[in-house]
Design a protein around this motif. Structure first.
Motif, PDB file in Angstrom:
ATOM      1  N   LEU A   1      67.202  13.536   5.572  1.00  0.00           N
ATOM      2  CA  LEU A   1      66.049  12.691   5.330  1.00  0.00           C
ATOM      3  C   LEU A   1      66.339  11.286   5.844  1.00  0.00           C
ATOM      4  O   LEU A   1      67.458  10.795   5.747  1.00  0.00           O
ATOM      5  CB  LEU A   1      65.736  12.639   3.835  1.00  0.00           C
ATOM      6  CG  LEU A   1      65.305  13.960   3.191  1.00  0.00           C
ATOM      7  CD1 LEU A   1      65.079  13.764   1.693  1.00  0.00           C
ATOM      8  CD2 LEU A   1      64.047  14.517   3.850  1.00  0.00           C
TER       9      LEU A   1
ATOM     10  N   ILE B   1      58.400  17.733   5.375  1.00  0.00           N
ATOM     11  CA  ILE B   1      58.597  16.321   5.703  1.00  0.00           C
ATOM     12  C   ILE B   1      57.494  15.820   6.636  1.00  0.00           C
ATOM     13  O   ILE B   1      57.203  16.446   7.657  1.00  0.00           O
ATOM     14  CB  ILE B   1      59.973  16.107   6.371  1.00  0.00           C
ATOM     15  CG1 ILE B   1      61.093  16.670   5.490  1.00  0.00           C
ATOM     16  CG2 ILE B   1      60.217  14.630   6.655  1.00  0.00           C
ATOM     17  CD1 ILE B   1      62.441  16.738   6.194  1.00  0.00           C
ATOM     18  N   ASN B   2      56.906  14.689   6.303  1.00  0.00           N
ATOM     19  CA  ASN B   2      55.982  13.945   7.168  1.00  0.00           C
ATOM     20  C   ASN B   2      54.789  14.763   7.642  1.00  0.00           C
ATOM     21  O   ASN B   2      53.833  14.940   6.910  1.00  0.00           O
ATOM     22  CB  ASN B   2      56.748  13.314   8.336  1.00  0.00           C
ATOM     23  CG  ASN B   2      57.749  12.256   7.871  1.00  0.00           C
ATOM     24  OD1 ASN B   2      57.563  11.651   6.823  1.00  0.00           O
ATOM     25  ND2 ASN B   2      58.804  12.047   8.635  1.00  0.00           N
TER      26      ASN B   2
ATOM     27  N   ASP C   1      60.609   8.378   5.362  1.00  0.00           N
ATOM     28  CA  ASP C   1      60.022   9.720   5.285  1.00  0.00           C
ATOM     29  C   ASP C   1      59.247   9.895   3.979  1.00  0.00           C
ATOM     30  O   ASP C   1      59.542   9.265   2.956  1.00  0.00           O
ATOM     31  CB  ASP C   1      61.110  10.799   5.315  1.00  0.00           C
ATOM     32  CG  ASP C   1      61.696  11.033   6.694  1.00  0.00           C
ATOM     33  OD1 ASP C   1      61.083  10.603   7.691  1.00  0.00           O
ATOM     34  OD2 ASP C   1      62.792  11.644   6.760  1.00  0.00           O
TER      35      ASP C   1
END
Length: 275
Positions: free
Chosen positions: A103, A89-90, A107
């Motif tokens: 989430l 993620i990210n 994102d």
């Protein structure tokens, strides 16, 4: 020793010895089946990757789909890893571990799956946009996908791995992004990770010569900020040192007589978001 060798599937499975294997029709057929399942799994995740879902719930779907199709998740038990996919993620570059983390709107997340079907590994990853994603994150995802496809265009007999790397690096840096150096693509087939190493930054005309029968992944990791990463204490999760956003796409391909075959293309055309 010759850098290339035509080997049986059994021999290829037994060891990673630095030899670049040249596969025949059996290998390509096996990779088509494994790659298609991998792509179908990522296609099926599209409606589930929404704000509020946990990455563990995503992992559960991946595991269930893989087993239901008669496969095994390659990551499950691999070097002590206890999940069926990676969810990054990210600012996570790669190898993010599924958990009860939800989430959030805005994102971006990479989901990386590798089902094994009849001993063959279908390795692929794809970016997903969660809810209303900022323009700068969307643009990073778009350029990262373009980097992958430009690299694949260079994957043909007579070229070298450096040609793939140069195409990726030139495009990323042309948009003022950076290319992660700590991780690279890799050979695969009956082995999860094999020769050659497929770097994503380099000079044209360098590296191993591409020949029909070679099977490997191309999986550029592109950062908005600097290229440097670090692995967290869990031993898996790799993040950008400056906490800038990172994106990745991955396909498994095989070199043919006149180009390459993408084994992990989406049956539904969902290779690139928005889906």
């Amino acid at each position: 020793m010759n850098q290339y060798a035509v080997v049986t599937a059994e021999e290829a499975y037994q060891s990673r010895d630095g030899v670049i294997k040249l596969h025949g029709e059996e290998g390509f057929a096996g990779m088509r089946a494994a790659g298609r399942l991998a792509a179908e799994i990522l296609d099926a995740l599209v409606p589930h990757v929404v704000p509020g879902v946990t990455t563990q719930e995503i992992d559960d779907i991946v595991r269930e789909m893989t087993i239901r199709a008669g496969g095994v998740p390659a990551t499950l038990g691999y070097r002590g890893y206890t999940h069926s996919c990676c969810t990054s993620i990210n600012h996570v570059i790669c190898h993010g571990i599924p958990s009860d983390k939800k989430l959030r709107d805005g994102d971006i997340v990479n989901i990386d799956v590798t089902p094994i079907i009849d001993g063959w590994h279908g390795d692929t990853s794809r970016m997903y946009l969660v809810g209303d994603v900022p323009v700068k994150a969307k643009r990073l995802v778009e350029v990262t996908y373009e980097c992958l496809m430009l690299g694949i265009e260079q994957a043909k007999p007579g070229n070298r791995i450096g040609d793939i790397a140069h195409a990726i690096q030139s495009h990323a840096e042309g948009h003022r992004y950076s290319v992660v150096r700590e991780f690279c693509g890799h050979g695969l087939g009956r082995l999860f990770h094999d020769a050659p190493e497929v770097v994503h930054a380099g000079k044209p005309g360098t590296g191993p010569l591409l020949k029909p029968g070679m099977i490997f992944t191309i999986e550029p990791m592109i950062n908005i900020g600097k290229p440097h990463g670090k692995v967290l204490e869990d031993g898996w999760t790799a993040v950008t040192r400056d906490r800038s956003l990172s994106a990745q796409f991955e396909h498994s391909i095989g070199i043919t007589e006149d180009g390459c075959e993408i084994f992990t293309a989406s049956p539904k055309g969902l290779d690139k978001p928005p889906y």
